[in-house]
Structure formats: C-alpha cells, structure tokens
Design a protein around this motif. Structure first.
Motif, PDB file in Angstrom:
ATOM      1  N   ARG A 145     -12.189 -47.024 -27.756  1.00 39.31           N
ATOM      2  CA  ARG A 145     -12.668 -48.402 -27.889  1.00 39.31           C
ATOM      3  C   ARG A 145     -11.914 -49.131 -29.002  1.00 39.31           C
ATOM      4  O   ARG A 145     -11.567 -50.310 -28.864  1.00 39.31           O
ATOM      5  CB  ARG A 145     -14.167 -48.415 -28.177  1.00 39.31           C
ATOM      6  N   ALA A 146     -11.682 -48.446 -30.114  1.00 40.82           N
ATOM      7  CA  ALA A 146     -10.967 -49.060 -31.229  1.00 40.82           C
ATOM      8  C   ALA A 146      -9.536 -49.402 -30.834  1.00 40.82           C
ATOM      9  O   ALA A 146      -9.024 -50.483 -31.171  1.00 40.82           O
ATOM     10  CB  ALA A 146     -10.974 -48.117 -32.435  1.00 40.82           C
ATOM     11  N   VAL A 147      -8.885 -48.506 -30.113  1.00 35.72           N
ATOM     12  CA  VAL A 147      -7.532 -48.763 -29.616  1.00 35.72           C
ATOM     13  C   VAL A 147      -7.536 -49.980 -28.685  1.00 35.72           C
ATOM     14  O   VAL A 147      -6.681 -50.873 -28.795  1.00 35.72           O
ATOM     15  CB  VAL A 147      -6.982 -47.519 -28.884  1.00 35.72           C
ATOM     16  N   ALA A 148      -8.508 -50.033 -27.777  1.00 32.54           N
ATOM     17  CA  ALA A 148      -8.588 -51.142 -26.826  1.00 32.54           C
ATOM     18  C   ALA A 148      -8.816 -52.473 -27.537  1.00 32.54           C
ATOM     19  O   ALA A 148      -8.229 -53.491 -27.156  1.00 32.54           O
ATOM     20  CB  ALA A 148      -9.702 -50.883 -25.819  1.00 32.54           C
ATOM     21  N   ARG A 149      -9.653 -52.475 -28.563  1.00 31.74           N
ATOM     22  CA  ARG A 149      -9.904 -53.715 -29.307  1.00 31.74           C
ATOM     23  C   ARG A 149      -8.634 -54.246 -29.948  1.00 31.74           C
ATOM     24  O   ARG A 149      -8.353 -55.457 -29.906  1.00 31.74           O
ATOM     25  CB  ARG A 149     -10.979 -53.481 -30.372  1.00 31.74           C
ATOM     26  N   GLU A 150      -7.860 -53.350 -30.540  1.00 32.32           N
ATOM     27  CA  GLU A 150      -6.615 -53.768 -31.191  1.00 32.32           C
ATOM     28  C   GLU A 150      -5.618 -54.326 -30.174  1.00 32.32           C
ATOM     29  O   GLU A 150      -4.934 -55.314 -30.426  1.00 32.32           O
ATOM     30  CB  GLU A 150      -5.997 -52.579 -31.931  1.00 32.32           C
ATOM     31  N   ILE A 151      -5.548 -53.699 -29.014  1.00 29.07           N
ATOM     32  CA  ILE A 151      -4.624 -54.148 -27.976  1.00 29.07           C
ATOM     33  C   ILE A 151      -5.049 -55.510 -27.429  1.00 29.07           C
ATOM     34  O   ILE A 151      -4.226 -56.422 -27.272  1.00 29.07           O
ATOM     35  CB  ILE A 151      -4.541 -53.108 -26.844  1.00 29.07           C
ATOM     36  N   GLU A 152      -6.340 -55.654 -27.151  1.00 30.49           N
ATOM     37  CA  GLU A 152      -6.821 -56.909 -26.566  1.00 30.49           C
ATOM     38  C   GLU A 152      -6.780 -58.049 -27.572  1.00 30.49           C
ATOM     39  O   GLU A 152      -6.705 -59.223 -27.184  1.00 30.49           O
ATOM     40  CB  GLU A 152      -8.221 -56.723 -26.001  1.00 30.49           C
ATOM     41  N   PHE A 153      -6.816 -57.723 -28.871  1.00 29.45           N
ATOM     42  CA  PHE A 153      -6.683 -58.753 -29.902  1.00 29.45           C
ATOM     43  C   PHE A 153      -5.338 -59.467 -29.784  1.00 29.45           C
ATOM     44  O   PHE A 153      -5.206 -60.638 -30.143  1.00 29.45           O
ATOM     45  CB  PHE A 153      -6.837 -58.129 -31.299  1.00 29.45           C
ATOM     46  N   MET A 154      -4.329 -58.757 -29.250  1.00 28.97           N
ATOM     47  CA  MET A 154      -3.001 -59.352 -29.064  1.00 28.97           C
ATOM     48  C   MET A 154      -2.911 -60.138 -27.753  1.00 28.97           C
ATOM     49  O   MET A 154      -1.890 -60.734 -27.459  1.00 28.97           O
ATOM     50  CB  MET A 154      -1.923 -58.267 -29.033  1.00 28.97           C
ATOM     51  N   GLY A 155      -3.970 -60.105 -26.944  1.00 21.95           N
ATOM     52  CA  GLY A 155      -3.956 -60.854 -25.698  1.00 21.95           C
ATOM     53  C   GLY A 155      -3.560 -60.052 -24.475  1.00 21.95           C
ATOM     54  O   GLY A 155      -3.346 -60.620 -23.392  1.00 21.95           O
ATOM     55  N   VAL A 156      -3.455 -58.720 -24.615  1.00 21.99           N
ATOM     56  CA  VAL A 156      -3.145 -57.857 -23.471  1.00 21.99           C
ATOM     57  C   VAL A 156      -4.448 -57.239 -22.973  1.00 21.99           C
ATOM     58  O   VAL A 156      -5.170 -56.615 -23.750  1.00 21.99           O
ATOM     59  CB  VAL A 156      -2.153 -56.744 -23.855  1.00 21.99           C
ATOM     60  N   LYS A 157      -4.748 -57.420 -21.698  1.00 21.28           N
ATOM     61  CA  LYS A 157      -6.010 -56.946 -21.142  1.00 21.28           C
ATOM     62  C   LYS A 157      -5.943 -55.460 -20.850  1.00 21.28           C
ATOM     63  O   LYS A 157      -5.023 -54.988 -20.189  1.00 21.28           O
ATOM     64  CB  LYS A 157      -6.355 -57.703 -19.861  1.00 21.28           C
ATOM     65  N   VAL A 158      -6.932 -54.711 -21.324  1.00 19.34           N
ATOM     66  CA  VAL A 158      -7.034 -53.278 -21.040  1.00 19.34           C
ATOM     67  C   VAL A 158      -7.844 -53.096 -19.762  1.00 19.34           C
ATOM     68  O   VAL A 158      -8.985 -53.559 -19.670  1.00 19.34           O
ATOM     69  CB  VAL A 158      -7.693 -52.515 -22.206  1.00 19.34           C
ATOM     70  N   ILE A 159      -7.261 -52.441 -18.776  1.00 16.56           N
ATOM     71  CA  ILE A 159      -7.908 -52.270 -17.472  1.00 16.56           C
ATOM     72  C   ILE A 159      -8.130 -50.783 -17.175  1.00 16.56           C
ATOM     73  O   ILE A 159      -7.529 -49.915 -17.801  1.00 16.56           O
ATOM     74  CB  ILE A 159      -7.066 -52.887 -16.340  1.00 16.56           C
ATOM     75  N   SER A 160      -8.966 -50.528 -16.196  1.00 20.52           N
ATOM     76  CA  SER A 160      -9.135 -49.160 -15.709  1.00 20.52           C
ATOM     77  C   SER A 160      -8.005 -48.835 -14.738  1.00 20.52           C
ATOM     78  O   SER A 160      -7.662 -49.656 -13.882  1.00 20.52           O
ATOM     79  CB  SER A 160     -10.471 -49.010 -14.987  1.00 20.52           C
ATOM     80  N   PRO A 161      -7.414 -47.641 -14.827  1.00 22.99           N
ATOM     81  CA  PRO A 161      -6.398 -47.253 -13.846  1.00 22.99           C
ATOM     82  C   PRO A 161      -6.915 -47.257 -12.409  1.00 22.99           C
ATOM     83  O   PRO A 161      -6.146 -47.391 -11.468  1.00 22.99           O
ATOM     84  CB  PRO A 161      -6.009 -45.835 -14.291  1.00 22.99           C
ATOM     85  N   THR A 162      -8.239 -47.114 -12.242  1.00 26.24           N
ATOM     86  CA  THR A 162      -8.801 -47.085 -10.894  1.00 26.24           C
ATOM     87  C   THR A 162      -8.701 -48.432 -10.195  1.00 26.24           C
ATOM     88  O   THR A 162      -8.928 -48.507  -8.986  1.00 26.24           O
ATOM     89  CB  THR A 162     -10.277 -46.632 -10.913  1.00 26.24           C
ATOM     90  N   ARG A 163      -8.357 -49.458 -10.932  1.00 22.84           N
ATOM     91  CA  ARG A 163      -8.098 -50.742 -10.281  1.00 22.84           C
ATOM     92  C   ARG A 163      -6.945 -50.606  -9.288  1.00 22.84           C
ATOM     93  O   ARG A 163      -6.909 -51.261  -8.243  1.00 22.84           O
ATOM     94  CB  ARG A 163      -7.773 -51.798 -11.334  1.00 22.84           C
TER      95      ARG A 163
END
Length: 279
Positions: free
Chosen positions: A120-138
């Motif tokens: 979750r912490a990794v995802a927050r940092e990534i999304e703060f830059m404007g890159v959306k974190v998605i599930s691979p199952t998409r």
C-alpha cells in the motif's frame, strides 16, 4: 488518465510492470502486448526475469531496495498505469538490502512491515506521481478462480465442514496480515502460513497429519490490486506429497495458474478442488 473500469483496448501511452518472480509477470506482459500497448518493465536484480526484456519496449533491472530509482524511471517513462506482478522474497530483500534514501524514508513510515502495508505504501508513492496502480487481472481475468467444484471428486460432508471452518480461521489470520493459507482437519488447525509460503506450509502440515484440507483466501483488509492468493500445479504436487485431500480457494479473489494441468493431476489422484464465493 485511464480509470480502473476502462477497457484494456482503449489507447494509452504505456503500461508499466513492476515484476517479481514466477510466471505471473510474463503472462501479464504478454497480455499487455496482445492488447496493443507499449510496455515498460522494471524488475529486480537476482529475480531471473531477463527474458522479460524480449517482451518489453523499455526494460530496467535495478536493486530491490532502490525505490527512488524505481520512481524516477516511472516518472520519466510517461506510463499511465502500472501493475505489480510476481513474488518478491521479502527475506531475501532484507538480507541483501542496501537501501537508498527513498527506501529508508518509506520503511520508517510503515506502521507494520507486513506485505499489505508495504505494498500500500509503495502504491501511494507511485500514485502521488499521477501513475495509476492497477490489478494485473484487468488484463488477465481468466486467471481468477471460478466458483464451484472444479474436479470430478466432490467434497464429503465432513470436508465441507472443514472448508467452512478453514475459511473462518483463514479470514481471522488474514485480518492480522499473517498469511493467506491454513491447513485444517476435523475442525482443528494443523498449520498456518507465515513467511515460508503456501507450498512449504502444506508440506509442513503433511508431517503432522494426513487427509487434511487446505484453504486459501483473500485477506479481509487486503488491497485487491496486488498479492492475490495464488495456486498452481506446484500446489497440487505439494498436496500429493503431504497427502492432502482438499483444496478450497476463494472464488473471484484468487489466482489459479496452470489450471487445466493442475486440475487434471488432481483428478488423477483424487484430490478435491473447489472455488468458494465468500461474502
């Protein structure tokens, strides 16, 4: 920016993959390319993912504790979405750690250092830059475990009771972010998964008791974008070794790799495999 509900066939500049070990990142990479997307791959030294370079339009291999470098690559790539796929051995990462400042900062901010909190912490940092974190199952919905009895053999009434009991225990364990898998028999806990992983948990259970039931679930507070519970052919092989009789998975919230081969082997030896919808 793409929303989670948008079609994989909609145009995007680039899809990024943060790749761990195993076949999951390869399957995801192939699905992204099949959808006509440009692919950026970031993997970690020692993971053995060099073959991913052949699928990627842009490929980077970095030390696992260089989180600042990872963010820099993503920022410069113009990727619109990123997925995390594959197993990362946390114990190996800790033993070989030479973290950069960003990694140290992230690590110190964590309330706990369990998998969910880290991801979750990794995802927050990534999304703060404007890159959306998605599930691979998409891109890989076919990997999700279907609901129902998946093998020729059906569970007995006693095994059904153990499945119900096992789900309750596994969900309670998952709430503590300890693991996703438990092994039970006669409504008793035989083994609980921790850092060693599912296959090792199954084999350990086999040294304690035979004819058991393995239950693997989605943790109650888990982020569905990453680290879904997963099984495959090796799981069935471990069950055979440990003389386990039943595998119960949470339908729609777990991944089943090599499903056809795994179920064929399960049928051959009389193992029961079921997908359970849990509400």
């Amino acid at each position: 920016m793409l929303s989670e509900s948008s079609s994989v066939n909609e145009p995007s500049k680039k899809v990024a993959l943060i790749a761990g070990e195993g076949q999951y990142p390869f399957l995801f990479a192939k699905a992204v390319k099949k959808a006509g997307k440009s692919l950026l791959v970031i993997t970690f030294k020692g993971q053995g993912n060099t073959e991913l370079a052949e699928l990627a339009d842009e490929y980077h291999e970095i030390p696992i504790t260089q989180f600042g470098k990872l963010l820099e690559i993503l920022k410069n790539s113009e990727a619109e979405e990123v997925a995390l796929a594959g197993h990362i051995r946390k114990n190996k990462a800790i033993l070989t750690a030479r973290p950069d400042r960003k990694t140290i900062s992230l690590w110190r901010k964590l309330k706990t250092r369990n998998d969910d909190e880290i991801l979750r912490a990794v995802a927050r940092e990534i999304e703060f830059m404007g890159v959306k974190v998605i599930s691979p199952t998409r891109y890989l919905p076919e990997l999700l475990t279907p609901e129902g009895i998946l093998t020729r053999r059906k569970p007995t009434s006693a095994q059904i009771e153990d499945i119900i009991y096992g789900f309750a225990i596994a969900k309670a364990v998952g709430e503590l972010d300890i693991g996703q898998c438990v092994v039970v028999k006669d409504r008793m806990v035989v083994a609980v998964e921790a850092l060693e992983g599912t296959d090792a948990t199954i084999r350990r259970a086999g040294t304690l008791m035979k004819d058991t039931v393995v239950v693997k679930v989605f943790k109650p507070s888990q982020d569905p974008r990453f680290d879904l519970p997963s099984v495959g052919l090796k799981t069935i092989e471990s069950m055979i070794e440990a003389k386990v009789r039943v595998l119960a998975l949470e339908a729609g919230r777990s991944l089943f790799f090599d499903r056809e081969k795994a179920l064929s082997l399960a049928d051959k030896v009389g193992i029961v495999v079921v997908g359970v919808r849990y509400e």
